[in-house]
Design a protein around this motif. Structure first.
Motif, PDB file in Angstrom:
ATOM      1  N   LYS A 186       0.899  -1.218  -0.182  1.00 46.48           N
ATOM      2  CA  LYS A 186       0.014   0.108  -0.033  1.00 46.48           C
ATOM      3  C   LYS A 186       0.943   1.200  -0.128  1.00 46.48           C
ATOM      4  CE  LYS A 186      -3.696   2.527   2.783  1.00 46.48           C
ATOM      5  NZ  LYS A 186      -4.404   2.240   3.990  1.00 46.48           N
ATOM      6  N   LEU A 187       0.706   2.263  -1.012  1.00 46.05           N
ATOM      7  CA  LEU A 187       1.603   3.410  -1.018  1.00 46.05           C
ATOM      8  C   LEU A 187       0.659   4.582  -0.162  1.00 46.05           C
ATOM      9  CD1 LEU A 187       2.118   3.756  -4.838  1.00 46.05           C
ATOM     10  CD2 LEU A 187       3.189   2.317  -3.227  1.00 46.05           C
ATOM     11  N   HIS A 188       1.241   4.985   1.037  1.00 44.63           N
ATOM     12  CA  HIS A 188       0.814   5.973   1.632  1.00 44.63           C
ATOM     13  C   HIS A 188       0.545   7.205   1.128  1.00 44.63           C
ATOM     14  CE1 HIS A 188       2.494   3.459   5.587  1.00 44.63           C
ATOM     15  NE2 HIS A 188       1.552   2.885   4.875  1.00 44.63           N
ATOM     16  N   GLN A 189       1.109   7.536   0.229  1.00 48.94           N
ATOM     17  CA  GLN A 189       0.954   8.775  -0.656  1.00 48.94           C
ATOM     18  C   GLN A 189      -0.236   9.002  -0.871  1.00 48.94           C
ATOM     19  OE1 GLN A 189       3.633   9.674  -3.794  1.00 48.94           O
ATOM     20  NE2 GLN A 189       2.887  11.737  -4.077  1.00 48.94           N
ATOM     21  N   ASN A 190      -0.931   7.982  -1.970  1.00 51.46           N
ATOM     22  CA  ASN A 190      -2.330   8.117  -2.236  1.00 51.46           C
ATOM     23  C   ASN A 190      -3.415   7.035  -1.988  1.00 51.46           C
ATOM     24  OD1 ASN A 190      -1.309   5.736  -3.887  1.00 51.46           O
ATOM     25  ND2 ASN A 190      -1.050   7.006  -5.595  1.00 51.46           N
ATOM     26  N   GLY A 191      -2.754   6.071  -1.063  1.00 48.49           N
ATOM     27  CA  GLY A 191      -3.635   4.848  -0.800  1.00 48.49           C
ATOM     28  C   GLY A 191      -3.817   3.843  -1.632  1.00 48.49           C
ATOM     29  N   ALA A 192      -3.004   3.948  -2.691  1.00 48.36           N
ATOM     30  CA  ALA A 192      -3.165   2.924  -3.770  1.00 48.36           C
ATOM     31  C   ALA A 192      -2.235   1.732  -3.481  1.00 48.36           C
ATOM     32  CB  ALA A 192      -2.309   3.491  -5.013  1.00 48.36           C
ATOM     33  N   VAL A 193      -3.012   0.517  -3.913  1.00 49.85           N
ATOM     34  CA  VAL A 193      -2.566  -0.985  -3.532  1.00 49.85           C
ATOM     35  C   VAL A 193      -2.043  -1.390  -4.922  1.00 49.85           C
ATOM     36  CG1 VAL A 193      -2.937  -3.214  -2.951  1.00 49.85           C
ATOM     37  CG2 VAL A 193      -4.088  -1.100  -1.571  1.00 49.85           C
ATOM     38  N   VAL A 194      -0.734  -1.846  -4.771  1.00 49.91           N
ATOM     39  CA  VAL A 194      -0.035  -2.263  -5.809  1.00 49.91           C
ATOM     40  C   VAL A 194       0.611  -3.647  -5.808  1.00 49.91           C
ATOM     41  CG1 VAL A 194       0.933  -0.039  -6.469  1.00 49.91           C
ATOM     42  CG2 VAL A 194       2.347  -1.481  -5.222  1.00 49.91           C
ATOM     43  N   GLU A 195       0.599  -4.557  -6.681  1.00 43.57           N
ATOM     44  CA  GLU A 195       1.156  -5.985  -6.785  1.00 43.57           C
ATOM     45  C   GLU A 195       2.355  -6.040  -7.301  1.00 43.57           C
ATOM     46  OE1 GLU A 195      -1.981  -8.645  -8.210  1.00 43.57           O
ATOM     47  OE2 GLU A 195      -3.362  -8.188  -6.537  1.00 43.57           O
ATOM     48  N   LEU A 196       3.531  -6.539  -6.809  1.00 45.47           N
ATOM     49  CA  LEU A 196       4.741  -6.600  -7.313  1.00 45.47           C
ATOM     50  C   LEU A 196       4.958  -7.883  -7.379  1.00 45.47           C
ATOM     51  CD1 LEU A 196       6.304  -3.447  -5.102  1.00 45.47           C
ATOM     52  CD2 LEU A 196       5.594  -3.325  -7.623  1.00 45.47           C
ATOM     53  N   HIS A 197       5.975  -8.298  -8.129  1.00 41.51           N
ATOM     54  CA  HIS A 197       6.427  -9.735  -8.019  1.00 41.51           C
ATOM     55  C   HIS A 197       7.966  -9.910  -8.267  1.00 41.51           C
ATOM     56  CE1 HIS A 197       2.463 -11.141  -9.352  1.00 41.51           C
ATOM     57  NE2 HIS A 197       2.303  -9.782 -10.023  1.00 41.51           N
ATOM     58  N   ALA A 198       8.417 -10.704  -7.200  1.00 39.99           N
ATOM     59  CA  ALA A 198       9.696 -11.097  -7.112  1.00 39.99           C
ATOM     60  C   ALA A 198      10.097 -12.493  -7.946  1.00 39.99           C
ATOM     61  CB  ALA A 198      10.214 -11.311  -5.587  1.00 39.99           C
ATOM     62  N   LYS A 199      11.159 -12.275  -8.797  1.00 41.31           N
ATOM     63  CA  LYS A 199      11.456 -13.431  -9.541  1.00 41.31           C
ATOM     64  C   LYS A 199      12.098 -14.748  -8.745  1.00 41.31           C
ATOM     65  CE  LYS A 199      13.995 -14.971 -13.696  1.00 41.31           C
ATOM     66  NZ  LYS A 199      14.729 -14.480 -14.729  1.00 41.31           N
ATOM     67  N   HIS A 200      13.069 -14.016  -7.852  1.00 35.44           N
ATOM     68  CA  HIS A 200      14.125 -15.009  -7.310  1.00 35.44           C
ATOM     69  C   HIS A 200      13.608 -15.070  -5.746  1.00 35.44           C
ATOM     70  CE1 HIS A 200      16.317 -15.559 -10.689  1.00 35.44           C
ATOM     71  NE2 HIS A 200      16.894 -14.158 -10.676  1.00 35.44           N
ATOM     72  N   ALA A 201      13.383 -14.024  -5.086  1.00 34.15           N
ATOM     73  CA  ALA A 201      12.990 -13.924  -3.693  1.00 34.15           C
ATOM     74  C   ALA A 201      12.458 -12.619  -3.239  1.00 34.15           C
ATOM     75  CB  ALA A 201      14.322 -14.155  -2.898  1.00 34.15           C
ATOM     76  N   ALA A 202      11.486 -12.705  -2.136  1.00 30.49           N
ATOM     77  CA  ALA A 202      11.075 -11.685  -1.644  1.00 30.49           C
ATOM     78  C   ALA A 202      11.959 -11.746   0.053  1.00 30.49           C
ATOM     79  CB  ALA A 202       9.650 -11.856  -1.205  1.00 30.49           C
ATOM     80  N   ILE A 203      12.343 -10.912   0.483  1.00 32.76           N
ATOM     81  CA  ILE A 203      13.336 -10.937   1.776  1.00 32.76           C
ATOM     82  C   ILE A 203      12.943 -10.106   2.587  1.00 32.76           C
ATOM     83  CG2 ILE A 203      15.592 -11.031   2.480  1.00 32.76           C
ATOM     84  CD1 ILE A 203      16.453 -11.083  -0.534  1.00 32.76           C
ATOM     85  N   ILE A 204      12.005 -10.594   3.754  1.00 32.98           N
ATOM     86  CA  ILE A 204      11.305  -9.699   4.658  1.00 32.98           C
ATOM     87  C   ILE A 204      12.540  -9.574   5.935  1.00 32.98           C
ATOM     88  CG2 ILE A 204       9.767  -9.873   6.711  1.00 32.98           C
ATOM     89  CD1 ILE A 204       8.937 -10.357   3.601  1.00 32.98           C
TER      90      ILE A 204
END
Length: 439
Positions: free
Chosen positions: A251-269
């Motif tokens: 969620k982008l705090h600037q405008n409240g928009a929700v985006v979906e992003l895709h990690a090809k190799h890894a999402a790292i928390i």
């Protein structure tokens, strides 16, 4: 899954009915960071329309920035180019726990039950300081590195016996010599600290401190030069496996928009106490715990007899900077547990601040005198684990057994000693990705 109020969600406890609260300011470090410090600028929002990335790192504290830096550096070493995005829900680098701690560099091998964990922590500190030295004396001085040693103070006779036993075990299990850690008797401790409260202390010669915010900013600037993109005010909401990729919903705090992003190799928390909000399976492992920190006005003499100390079963710590200021904080035993297991760092409890001050005044009365004036007071959030060791590695495996698709990695749960662990965790995560791809 446990109740969200106990693991960083909206609290189920009515804090106001227990103790009055006051808004927490930015930390002393955060308030003094200027535009001239050249913090890694944010990537334009339009960049998020590039929905597919090789790696997405969540969190821009020391663990997240270190991870992104080593990912980019190792890709460069392999003559490869990877797209790396760092998402941060706040307004800039080290806006959370990293920028709110005391900057204590204290690798203590006897805290761990095995030599591997001890080596991980010790090497992490030495490699981080070696990296800073490579940047030149100006950067090292800007990050305010000092290594003046610290005392692990025994407040009871039981702690005295425990520490003496630990020192013997340390020598046998890790080969630690007296040049690194030694026992100070009650008499020597009293002579140095001008306090007759303590029963003795373990003196750690290699302990030190630095400015945690500036260190992370310096590392972020290098990561950015290697092609890493940073996007702030972007709150990761969830991570899910979709079509052999890891989908990160933010969620982008600037405008409240929700985006979906895709990690090809890894999402790292790498968002420490915030991690269970993104990976619910961590809710029974990561326990957020709020602590308070204060910075005093300069004091024109040594208060502790060395750079710093910890006491009360390591729940309290103090560091005296070169300018004479004391950074002091921790988790007092007299806290209300219901209040403190929270990921909220936007308030302080005045009575906790008062008791922290009283601790310094009563334990170091001769050295302090009437000099204790608090300049800033703030709160921060730790992430504890059941075994007091960090979680570094694979959290979710690939979608199939053929080593295809993305995985989820974590670097969280630093138990209040992240400055000694986060750099090494980031390196381990970055190196692991290179090894995995080679396979």
């Amino acid at each position: 899954m446990c109740d969200a109020g106990a693991h960083g969600g909206k609290s189920t406890h009515d804090h106001s009915s227990v103790s009055p609260r006051m808004p927490s300011s930015l930390s002393w470090w955060q308030q003094r960071l200027t535009s001239a410090d050249a913090v890694a600028p944010a990537a334009p929002t339009e960049l998020l329309h590039q929905h597919h990335w090789d790696y997405i790192v969540i969190g821009s504290g020391l663990a997240g920035v270190s991870t992104a830096f080593f990912l980019a550096k190792n890709q460069q070493t392999q003559a490869q180019q990877a797209s790396i995005l760092v998402l941060e829900r706040r307004s800039g680098v080290a806006s959370g726990a990293t920028g709110r701690n005391g900057g204590h560099l204290w690798p203590k091998p006897h805290d761990h039950g095995d030599a591997l964990a001890a080596d991980f922590e010790e090497r992490g500190v030495e490699e981080m300081l070696a990296w800073l030295r490579q940047q030149g004396p100006n950067v090292e001085a800007w990050c305010e590195v000092q290594r003046g040693g610290s005392l692990e103070l025994a407040s009871t006779s039981e702690e005295q016996r425990e520490y003496e036993m630990l020192l013997g075990n340390l020598a046998r299990s890790h080969g630690q010599t007296s040049k690194d850690v030694e026992w100070w008797s009650k008499e020597r401790c009293q002579s140095v600290t001008k306090s007759d409260y303590f029963y003795g202390a373990l003196y750690h010669r290699r302990a030190g401190s630095l400015n945690p915010l500036r260190l992370t900013c310096a590392l972020a600037q290098h990561a950015q030069r290697l092609g890493v993109h940073f996007h702030y005010n972007s709150e990761a909401l969830s991570v899910a496996s979709v079509d052999a990729k890891q989908k990160v919903t933010a969620k982008l705090h600037q405008n409240g928009a929700v985006v979906e992003l895709h990690a090809k190799h890894a999402a790292i928390i790498c968002c420490n106490a915030w991690a269970p909000k993104i990976l619910p399976e961590l809710a029974d492992i990561i326990m957020p715990e709020r602590n308070q920190v204060m910075m005093t006005a300069p004091i024109g003499r040594s208060v502790f007899g060395c750079e710093g100390f910890c006491a009360e079963n390591e729940n309290l710590y103090g560091i005296q900077r070169r300018d004479g200021r004391i950074c002091f904080g921790g988790i007092p035993d007299y806290r209300e547990d219901a209040q403190e297991h929270t990921d909220a760092d936007n308030y302080i409890l005045p009575h906790i601040g008062h008791r922290l001050q009283q601790y310094l005044r009563t334990r170091f009365p001769e050295a302090l005198g009437e000099s204790l004036v608090v300049e800033e007071e703030w709160s921060g959030v730790l992430a504890n684990t059941p075994d007091s060791k960090p979680l570094v590695g694979v959290a979710r495996k690939r979608a199939d057994d053929a080593l295809r698709g993305a995985i989820v990695l974590v670097g969280v749960g630093f138990n209040g000693n992240g400055m000694s662990q986060c750099f090494g965790a980031g390196k381990a995560l970055g190196m692991q990705r290179v090894v995995t791809e080679r396979r």
